[in-house]
Design a protein around this motif. Structure first.
Motif, PDB file in Angstrom:
ATOM      1  N   ILE B 113       0.819  -0.972  -0.058  1.00 49.39           N
ATOM      2  CA  ILE B 113       0.071  -0.047  -0.149  1.00 49.39           C
ATOM      3  C   ILE B 113       0.918   0.975  -0.028  1.00 49.39           C
ATOM      4  CG2 ILE B 113      -1.695   1.267   1.133  1.00 49.39           C
ATOM      5  CD1 ILE B 113      -2.877  -1.321   2.515  1.00 49.39           C
ATOM      6  N   ASN B 114       2.067   1.330   0.719  1.00 43.60           N
ATOM      7  CA  ASN B 114       2.826   2.371   0.965  1.00 43.60           C
ATOM      8  C   ASN B 114       3.376   2.588  -0.421  1.00 43.60           C
ATOM      9  OD1 ASN B 114       4.717   4.240   2.219  1.00 43.60           O
ATOM     10  ND2 ASN B 114       6.237   2.647   2.197  1.00 43.60           N
ATOM     11  N   ALA B 115       3.975   1.545  -1.179  1.00 43.72           N
ATOM     12  CA  ALA B 115       4.440   1.554  -2.423  1.00 43.72           C
ATOM     13  C   ALA B 115       3.635   2.193  -3.459  1.00 43.72           C
ATOM     14  CB  ALA B 115       5.037   0.236  -2.923  1.00 43.72           C
ATOM     15  N   ILE B 116       2.412   1.699  -3.560  1.00 39.53           N
ATOM     16  CA  ILE B 116       1.261   2.123  -4.480  1.00 39.53           C
ATOM     17  C   ILE B 116       1.108   3.672  -4.186  1.00 39.53           C
ATOM     18  CG2 ILE B 116      -0.885   1.845  -5.334  1.00 39.53           C
ATOM     19  CD1 ILE B 116      -0.852  -1.059  -4.694  1.00 39.53           C
ATOM     20  N   LEU B 117       0.748   4.010  -2.871  1.00 41.94           N
ATOM     21  CA  LEU B 117       0.439   5.476  -2.524  1.00 41.94           C
ATOM     22  C   LEU B 117       1.573   6.450  -3.002  1.00 41.94           C
ATOM     23  CD1 LEU B 117      -1.747   5.397   0.507  1.00 41.94           C
ATOM     24  CD2 LEU B 117      -2.511   5.889  -1.844  1.00 41.94           C
ATOM     25  N   SER B 118       2.702   6.059  -2.517  1.00 38.47           N
ATOM     26  CA  SER B 118       3.733   6.878  -2.695  1.00 38.47           C
ATOM     27  C   SER B 118       4.191   7.153  -4.103  1.00 38.47           C
ATOM     28  CB  SER B 118       5.202   6.020  -2.028  1.00 38.47           C
ATOM     29  OG  SER B 118       4.969   5.979  -0.935  1.00 38.47           O
ATOM     30  N   PHE B 184       1.141  24.377  -2.703  1.00 40.37           N
ATOM     31  CA  PHE B 184      -0.240  24.223  -2.907  1.00 40.37           C
ATOM     32  C   PHE B 184      -0.320  22.472  -3.025  1.00 40.37           C
ATOM     33  CE2 PHE B 184      -3.960  23.003  -5.326  1.00 40.37           C
ATOM     34  CZ  PHE B 184      -5.169  23.275  -4.366  1.00 40.37           C
ATOM     35  N   THR B 185       0.441  22.017  -4.074  1.00 39.99           N
ATOM     36  CA  THR B 185       0.315  20.482  -4.643  1.00 39.99           C
ATOM     37  C   THR B 185       0.819  19.853  -3.346  1.00 39.99           C
ATOM     38  OG1 THR B 185       1.006  21.420  -6.734  1.00 39.99           O
ATOM     39  CG2 THR B 185       1.116  18.907  -6.327  1.00 39.99           C
ATOM     40  N   ARG B 186       1.767  20.436  -2.732  1.00 40.69           N
ATOM     41  CA  ARG B 186       2.394  19.437  -1.387  1.00 40.69           C
ATOM     42  C   ARG B 186       1.397  19.507  -0.368  1.00 40.69           C
ATOM     43  NH1 ARG B 186       8.510  19.953   0.512  1.00 40.69           N
ATOM     44  NH2 ARG B 186       7.434  18.873   2.177  1.00 40.69           N
ATOM     45  N   TRP B 187       0.737  20.623  -0.179  1.00 37.28           N
ATOM     46  CA  TRP B 187      -0.246  20.495   0.925  1.00 37.28           C
ATOM     47  C   TRP B 187      -1.617  19.785   0.625  1.00 37.28           C
ATOM     48  CZ3 TRP B 187      -5.205  22.822   0.169  1.00 37.28           C
ATOM     49  CH2 TRP B 187      -5.946  22.827   1.356  1.00 37.28           C
ATOM     50  N   TYR B 188      -1.857  19.726  -0.562  1.00 39.50           N
ATOM     51  CA  TYR B 188      -3.069  18.992  -1.167  1.00 39.50           C
ATOM     52  C   TYR B 188      -2.782  17.539  -0.831  1.00 39.50           C
ATOM     53  CZ  TYR B 188      -6.789  17.408  -4.131  1.00 39.50           C
ATOM     54  OH  TYR B 188      -7.674  16.857  -4.699  1.00 39.50           O
ATOM     55  N   LEU B 189      -1.672  17.195  -1.336  1.00 38.09           N
ATOM     56  CA  LEU B 189      -1.265  15.839  -1.508  1.00 38.09           C
ATOM     57  C   LEU B 189      -1.126  15.143  -0.047  1.00 38.09           C
ATOM     58  CD1 LEU B 189       0.951  15.328  -4.407  1.00 38.09           C
ATOM     59  CD2 LEU B 189      -1.420  14.520  -4.297  1.00 38.09           C
ATOM     60  N   HIS B 190      -0.604  16.090   0.898  1.00 40.96           N
ATOM     61  CA  HIS B 190      -0.573  15.713   2.282  1.00 40.96           C
ATOM     62  C   HIS B 190      -1.712  15.619   2.710  1.00 40.96           C
ATOM     63  CE1 HIS B 190       1.749  15.328   6.166  1.00 40.96           C
ATOM     64  NE2 HIS B 190       0.629  16.433   6.551  1.00 40.96           N
ATOM     65  N   LYS B 191      -2.730  16.476   2.374  1.00 40.12           N
ATOM     66  CA  LYS B 191      -4.093  16.406   3.014  1.00 40.12           C
ATOM     67  C   LYS B 191      -4.638  15.053   2.756  1.00 40.12           C
ATOM     68  CE  LYS B 191      -8.015  19.516   3.428  1.00 40.12           C
ATOM     69  NZ  LYS B 191      -8.256  19.509   5.149  1.00 40.12           N
ATOM     70  N   LEU B 192      -4.448  14.763   1.311  1.00 38.50           N
ATOM     71  CA  LEU B 192      -5.183  13.691   0.921  1.00 38.50           C
ATOM     72  C   LEU B 192      -4.504  12.367   1.267  1.00 38.50           C
ATOM     73  CD1 LEU B 192      -5.919  13.976  -2.769  1.00 38.50           C
ATOM     74  CD2 LEU B 192      -7.418  13.633  -1.187  1.00 38.50           C
ATOM     75  N   TYR B 193      -2.891  12.346   1.568  1.00 40.56           N
ATOM     76  CA  TYR B 193      -2.543  10.993   1.741  1.00 40.56           C
ATOM     77  C   TYR B 193      -1.429  11.040   2.787  1.00 40.56           C
ATOM     78  CZ  TYR B 193      -5.152   9.417  -2.475  1.00 40.56           C
ATOM     79  OH  TYR B 193      -6.006   8.973  -3.456  1.00 40.56           O
ATOM     80  N   GLY B 194      -1.090  12.529   3.007  1.00 42.71           N
ATOM     81  CA  GLY B 194       0.271  12.302   3.798  1.00 42.71           C
ATOM     82  C   GLY B 194       0.418  11.931   5.115  1.00 42.71           C
ATOM     83  N   VAL B 195      -0.889  12.239   5.795  1.00 44.12           N
ATOM     84  CA  VAL B 195      -1.052  11.707   7.194  1.00 44.12           C
ATOM     85  C   VAL B 195      -1.160  10.141   6.906  1.00 44.12           C
ATOM     86  CG1 VAL B 195      -2.501  11.519   9.511  1.00 44.12           C
ATOM     87  CG2 VAL B 195      -2.159  13.749   7.984  1.00 44.12           C
ATOM     88  N   TYR B 196      -1.832   9.511   6.111  1.00 38.64           N
ATOM     89  CA  TYR B 196      -2.210   8.043   5.873  1.00 38.64           C
ATOM     90  C   TYR B 196      -0.609   7.478   5.811  1.00 38.64           C
ATOM     91  CZ  TYR B 196      -4.329   3.718   4.731  1.00 38.64           C
ATOM     92  OH  TYR B 196      -4.632   2.512   4.572  1.00 38.64           O
ATOM     93  N   LEU B 197      -0.001   8.049   4.794  1.00 38.75           N
ATOM     94  CA  LEU B 197       1.361   7.489   4.595  1.00 38.75           C
ATOM     95  C   LEU B 197       2.416   7.628   5.733  1.00 38.75           C
ATOM     96  CD1 LEU B 197       2.081   8.684   0.665  1.00 38.75           C
ATOM     97  CD2 LEU B 197       2.175   6.328   1.658  1.00 38.75           C
ATOM     98  N   GLN B 198       2.151   8.492   6.467  1.00 40.21           N
ATOM     99  CA  GLN B 198       3.106   8.666   7.776  1.00 40.21           C
ATOM    100  C   GLN B 198       2.823   7.656   8.616  1.00 40.21           C
ATOM    101  OE1 GLN B 198       2.681  12.510   9.362  1.00 40.21           O
ATOM    102  NE2 GLN B 198       3.948  13.469   7.880  1.00 40.21           N
ATOM    103  N   LYS B 199       1.502   7.246   8.629  1.00 43.15           N
ATOM    104  CA  LYS B 199       1.091   6.130   9.890  1.00 43.15           C
ATOM    105  C   LYS B 199       1.481   4.827   9.259  1.00 43.15           C
ATOM    106  CE  LYS B 199      -2.970   8.276  11.868  1.00 43.15           C
ATOM    107  NZ  LYS B 199      -4.214   8.180  12.139  1.00 43.15           N
TER     108      LYS B 199
END
Lengths: 165, 217
Positions: B113-118, B184-199
């Motif tokens: 999942i991490n590889a696909i999302l990243s 903006f792109t970094r913020w948006y992607l972080h909002k979408l998947y960033g927290v999830y990826l960190q976990k």
């Protein structure tokens, strides 16, 4: 028997596995229902991969734990108190065993999702090798982690339980 | 108080259902929509594939129309990009279907999942960062080509101070816009998947802890 009927019958027989995982990972009944549905759906999607070479219960544990660990929908800030108070009801009359159980619930609630999976499988009497196979780590690593988890639970549950003098 | 002392009681309590489900209820649950992050990603990918098809049709229409050379070349080029993009999205959907439906061991499942999302996050970031400069400079370049087809004083025009100024202004605009675009792109992607990826990465790390290190705790 059509595949879906076969799956539903099997899942129904083993649904207590899903209940255990939902109770362990979710704080309230609404979240548990959501997770129950998600696990059911993921199991159904994965069912074509179930070859029958493993026990259905072991296979379902794997699906259920994978789903619970990667499930973040509607996740709220959790606290041990919230989990414990929403846990399956215990008797109203004070009972030392029930109090100890509650203290242990609160302790388990403080664990990470990975450690909860360890506890879940340990409670089900899986060997360290089997737990390792399900988590993707070595049996030795399971043993080390399990010792650490047990010590932590012992310490943590002490904070929530005062034996009567 | 030890975990082992309460093993049976805990097992019993954990088995208590929040809601009882009959076989009929389970059959109904199977008609629902999965909410896992990969299922959501697949729905996003299908949406992007539909957009790709719509844009492909629109670009074909423009490329085959009686529009000028520049327009046809511009939209014709983007037609190829859009088709490639759509095919890649479809490949990703199939890849998710193939890899993420088999019940893998927890650690392996997290890594997949991490590889696909990243990979998805990286691709969306670079696509959004490159699209604006690509469109702008490509249109300017096509404009130069169009001019050279119609006029004799090409060299004079291309190397004129006016043309240089236009290119420099375009470059400055891209540089200026890239900064907010990046944030903006970094913020948006972080909002979408960033927290999830960190976990996810946290869990993978937790499972990867070397035994010696854990034992030493």
């Amino acid at each position: 028997m059509p595949e879906s009927a076969e799956f539903i019958a099997l899942l129904s027989q083993h649904r207590n596995i899903i209940h255990k995982v939902c109770n362990l990972y979710m704080d309230n009944s609404e979240q548990r229902e959501d997770l129950f549905q998600e696990i059911t759906l993921q199991a159904w999607k994965s069912y074509p991969h179930f070859k029958g070479d493993a026990r259905f219960s072991t296979w379902l544990y794997r699906v259920a734990l994978n789903t619970a660990i990667t499930y973040f929908k509607k996740e709220q800030r959790r606290s041990a108190v919230v989990l414990a108070t929403n846990f399956p009801e215990t008797s109203d009359t004070p009972d030392p065993v029930q109090e100890q159980l509650m203290a242990m619930y609160k302790a388990i609630a403080t664990l990470s999702k990975i450690d909860k999976a360890l506890v879940m499988l340990y409670l089900e009497d899986y060997s360290y090798q089997e737990i390792g196979d399900m988590l993707g780590i070595t049996a030795n690593n399971v043993a080390v982690k399990m010792n650490r988890v047990k010590s932590r639970l012992k310490e943590e549950s002490k904070k929530h339980y005062e034996p009567a003098q | 108080m030890e975990l082992d002392d309460l093993k049976q009681q805990l097992k019993q309590k954990l088995s208590q259902p929040a809601t009882e489900y009959s076989e009929t209820d389970i059959a109904l649950l199977l008609k629902g929509q999965a909410q896992s992050v990969l299922d959501k990603l697949k729905r996003s990918l299908w949406l992007e594939i539909i957009f790709s098809i719509v844009f492909t049709i629109a670009f074909i229409a423009v490329a085959l129309s009686k529009a000028g050379f520049v327009m046809r070349a511009y939209f014709g080029s983007f037609l190829i990009i859009t088709v490639g993009f759509g095919l890649f999205q479809y490949y990703l959907v199939k890849y998710i279907d193939k890899t993420a439906t088999a019940p893998l061991p927890v650690k392996e499942n997290l890594s997949v999942i991490n590889a696909i999302l990243s990979r998805y996050v990286k691709r969306v970031y670079w696509l959004s960062m490159l699209l604006l400069p690509l469109c702008l400079f490509y249109s300017l370049w096509l404009h130069q080509i169009e001019y050279s087809r119609l006029h004799a004083d090409v060299a004079e025009r291309i190397f004129s101070p006016k043309t240089t100024t236009v290119w420099l202004k375009a470059l400055a605009a891209v540089a200026l816009l890239s900064i907010p675009q990046h944030f903006f792109t970094r913020w948006y992607l972080h909002k979408l998947y960033g927290v999830y990826l960190q976990k996810l990465r946290g869990y993978i790390q937790e499972l990867q802890q070397p035994e010696e290190k854990v034992a030493g705790l």
